[in-house]
Write a protein that holds these residues in place. Structure first.
Motif, PDB file in Angstrom:
ATOM      1  N   ASP A  25       0.812  -1.220   0.000  1.00 42.98           N
ATOM      2  CA  ASP A  25       0.000   0.000   0.000  1.00 42.98           C
ATOM      3  C   ASP A  25       0.843   1.267   0.000  1.00 42.98           C
ATOM      4  O   ASP A  25       0.406   2.312  -0.480  1.00 42.98           O
ATOM      5  N   ARG A  26       2.058   1.173   0.563  1.00 39.90           N
ATOM      6  CA  ARG A  26       2.922   2.361   0.634  1.00 39.90           C
ATOM      7  C   ARG A  26       3.625   2.657  -0.687  1.00 39.90           C
ATOM      8  O   ARG A  26       4.193   3.742  -0.852  1.00 39.90           O
ATOM      9  N   MET A  27       3.578   1.729  -1.622  1.00 46.69           N
ATOM     10  CA  MET A  27       4.197   1.968  -2.926  1.00 46.69           C
ATOM     11  C   MET A  27       3.484   3.120  -3.627  1.00 46.69           C
ATOM     12  O   MET A  27       2.253   3.200  -3.602  1.00 46.69           O
ATOM     13  N   PRO A  28       4.240   4.035  -4.250  1.00 46.83           N
ATOM     14  CA  PRO A  28       3.601   5.157  -4.957  1.00 46.83           C
ATOM     15  C   PRO A  28       2.557   4.708  -5.976  1.00 46.83           C
ATOM     16  O   PRO A  28       1.502   5.351  -6.111  1.00 46.83           O
ATOM     17  N   SER A  29       2.827   3.601  -6.677  1.00 48.25           N
ATOM     18  CA  SER A  29       1.876   3.124  -7.689  1.00 48.25           C
ATOM     19  C   SER A  29       0.558   2.704  -7.047  1.00 48.25           C
ATOM     20  O   SER A  29      -0.521   2.903  -7.621  1.00 48.25           O
ATOM     21  N   ALA A  30       0.619   2.133  -5.839  1.00 46.79           N
ATOM     22  CA  ALA A  30      -0.599   1.728  -5.137  1.00 46.79           C
ATOM     23  C   ALA A  30      -1.406   2.949  -4.722  1.00 46.79           C
ATOM     24  O   ALA A  30      -2.643   2.955  -4.820  1.00 46.79           O
ATOM     25  N   GLY A  31      -0.724   3.989  -4.267  1.00 44.88           N
ATOM     26  CA  GLY A  31      -1.408   5.225  -3.900  1.00 44.88           C
ATOM     27  C   GLY A  31      -2.106   5.849  -5.094  1.00 44.88           C
ATOM     28  O   GLY A  31      -3.243   6.331  -4.987  1.00 44.88           O
ATOM     29  N   ARG A  32      -1.417   5.833  -6.244  1.00 45.63           N
ATOM     30  CA  ARG A  32      -2.025   6.390  -7.470  1.00 45.63           C
ATOM     31  C   ARG A  32      -3.247   5.572  -7.894  1.00 45.63           C
ATOM     32  O   ARG A  32      -4.250   6.128  -8.362  1.00 45.63           O
ATOM     33  N   LEU A  33      -3.161   4.255  -7.724  1.00 46.89           N
ATOM     34  CA  LEU A  33      -4.266   3.372  -8.103  1.00 46.89           C
ATOM     35  C   LEU A  33      -5.491   3.635  -7.219  1.00 46.89           C
ATOM     36  O   LEU A  33      -6.621   3.726  -7.716  1.00 46.89           O
ATOM     37  N   HIS A 196      -3.410  -0.682 -15.192  1.00 49.77           N
ATOM     38  CA  HIS A 196      -2.262   0.024 -14.628  1.00 49.77           C
ATOM     39  C   HIS A 196      -1.264  -1.017 -14.141  1.00 49.77           C
ATOM     40  O   HIS A 196      -1.622  -1.873 -13.323  1.00 49.77           O
ATOM     41  N   THR A 197      -0.044  -0.968 -14.627  1.00 49.42           N
ATOM     42  CA  THR A 197       0.954  -1.959 -14.236  1.00 49.42           C
ATOM     43  C   THR A 197       1.845  -1.424 -13.125  1.00 49.42           C
ATOM     44  O   THR A 197       2.462  -0.363 -13.265  1.00 49.42           O
ATOM     45  N   SER A 198       1.877  -2.155 -12.011  1.00 48.24           N
ATOM     46  CA  SER A 198       2.751  -1.800 -10.888  1.00 48.24           C
ATOM     47  C   SER A 198       4.038  -2.600 -10.996  1.00 48.24           C
ATOM     48  O   SER A 198       4.000  -3.828 -11.175  1.00 48.24           O
ATOM     49  N   VAL A 199       5.171  -1.916 -10.904  1.00 49.48           N
ATOM     50  CA  VAL A 199       6.483  -2.560 -11.010  1.00 49.48           C
ATOM     51  C   VAL A 199       7.165  -2.499  -9.645  1.00 49.48           C
ATOM     52  O   VAL A 199       7.288  -1.422  -9.049  1.00 49.48           O
ATOM     53  N   PRO A 203      13.734  -4.764  -2.583  1.00 49.84           N
ATOM     54  CA  PRO A 203      13.940  -6.060  -1.912  1.00 49.84           C
ATOM     55  C   PRO A 203      12.884  -6.356  -0.848  1.00 49.84           C
ATOM     56  O   PRO A 203      12.635  -7.513  -0.524  1.00 49.84           O
ATOM     57  N   ALA A 204      12.244  -5.308  -0.318  1.00 51.43           N
ATOM     58  CA  ALA A 204      11.198  -5.500   0.681  1.00 51.43           C
ATOM     59  C   ALA A 204      10.018  -6.284   0.123  1.00 51.43           C
ATOM     60  O   ALA A 204       9.249  -6.890   0.874  1.00 51.43           O
ATOM     61  N   MET A 205       9.887  -6.288  -1.206  1.00 50.91           N
ATOM     62  CA  MET A 205       8.773  -6.996  -1.834  1.00 50.91           C
ATOM     63  C   MET A 205       9.139  -8.425  -2.224  1.00 50.91           C
ATOM     64  O   MET A 205       8.385  -9.096  -2.930  1.00 50.91           O
ATOM     65  N   LEU A 206      10.277  -8.908  -1.754  1.00 53.10           N
ATOM     66  CA  LEU A 206      10.691 -10.290  -2.022  1.00 53.10           C
ATOM     67  C   LEU A 206       9.657 -11.290  -1.496  1.00 53.10           C
ATOM     68  O   LEU A 206       9.531 -12.398  -2.012  1.00 53.10           O
ATOM     69  N   SER A 207       8.904 -10.876  -0.475  1.00 54.58           N
ATOM     70  CA  SER A 207       7.881 -11.770   0.080  1.00 54.58           C
ATOM     71  C   SER A 207       6.840 -12.156  -0.962  1.00 54.58           C
ATOM     72  O   SER A 207       6.189 -13.200  -0.849  1.00 54.58           O
TER      73      SER A 207
END
Length: 256
Positions: A25-33, A196-199, A203-207
């Motif tokens: 949720d903290r990813m900028p792309s998630a905020g834009r979405l 909308h493609t989130s990239v 490394p925190a997203m390795l989970s």
């Protein structure tokens, strides 16, 4: 396992899931979405908007900040407890998408994010959304297509196997690409669809990789050795800034 041990395990699982959701949720792309979904809802100040499958309640709080009466609905009491703790001023109710606690035509906006892929019969949820929405009310659905997740790897074939195996464990893994027809079949008008493609390279997203590989291994689609080898490669990529996951998110909107 004793009831106390089981409760501790459930708490740990919830905390782990919350950490993953918070990081995403903290990813900028998630905020834009999320912002785009609110824009498509275009709710009038003071009108009632329901966020179905609200999880920890971030969207409910953000919608309330926009001057609407936002209500979060979820089936998981542990998620609702976290939402109430985080946003004590907001309203949350325990209910499923197929049986919402609202009168006919009493809601101006309906939003569901990353929910429909978990439903066995998403058409029932669309019908319920149509029931609670007033004439002219807006529905917005946001979600990923689990069969279309893209991961950079040296072993493309194994990656495809893992992605598709994980997708097949879900109720409706390809719900995103089906949103348009779901809404048309549900009697909605003015249906629009965006992708909308989130990239993710952090490394925190390795989970994310682990949450794909472990269920694929448990289901028998890949061996333990194959899963371990693939995860080791993804960890090496994360350590050397070569990690990449891209996820297409579908955003569909329509009018009741």
């Amino acid at each position: 396992m004793s009831k106390n041990q089981e409760a501790v395990e459930q708490h740990r699982d919830t905390e782990t899931l919350l950490a993953v959701l918070d990081a995403a949720d903290r990813m900028p792309s998630a905020g834009r979405l999320r912002a785009r979904s609110y824009e498509l809802l275009s709710p009038a100040p003071g009108s009632t908007v329901v966020d179905v499958g609200c999880g920890a309640g971030r969207a409910v709080a953000e919608l309330a900040e926009r001057g609407v009466h936002a209500v979060g609905v979820d089936t998981d009491p542990r998620m609702l407890a976290a939402a109430r703790e985080r946003w004590p001023a907001a309203e949350f109710r325990e209910a499923g998408a197929e049986d919402l606690p609202f009168a006919d035509g009493s809601v101006r906006g309906y939003r569901a994010e990353k929910l429909f892929h978990n439903l066995q019969e998403p058409g029932r949820a669309v019908a319920e959304a149509r029931r609670v929405l007033c004439p002219g009310g807006r529905i917005v659905l946001v979600g990923q297509d689990w069969d279309a997740i893209l991961i950079d790897s040296d072993d493309a074939a194994l990656t495809r196997t893992i992605v598709h195996a994980r997708a097949d464990l879900l109720g409706t893994p390809r719900a995103g690409r089906q949103y348009r027809n779901m809404l048309l079949d549900g009697g909605f008008d003015d249906v629009t669809v965006e992708v909308h493609t989130s990239v993710f390279t952090d490394p925190a997203m390795l989970s994310l990789a682990t949450r794909l590989a472990e269920p694929a291994c448990t289901s028998g689609a890949v061996s333990r050795d194959q899963a371990d080898k693939w995860l080791a490669e993804q960890r090496r990529r994360a350590e050397t800034d070569r990690f990449l996951v891209a996820i297409p998110f579908f955003v569909a909107a329509a009018t009741a």
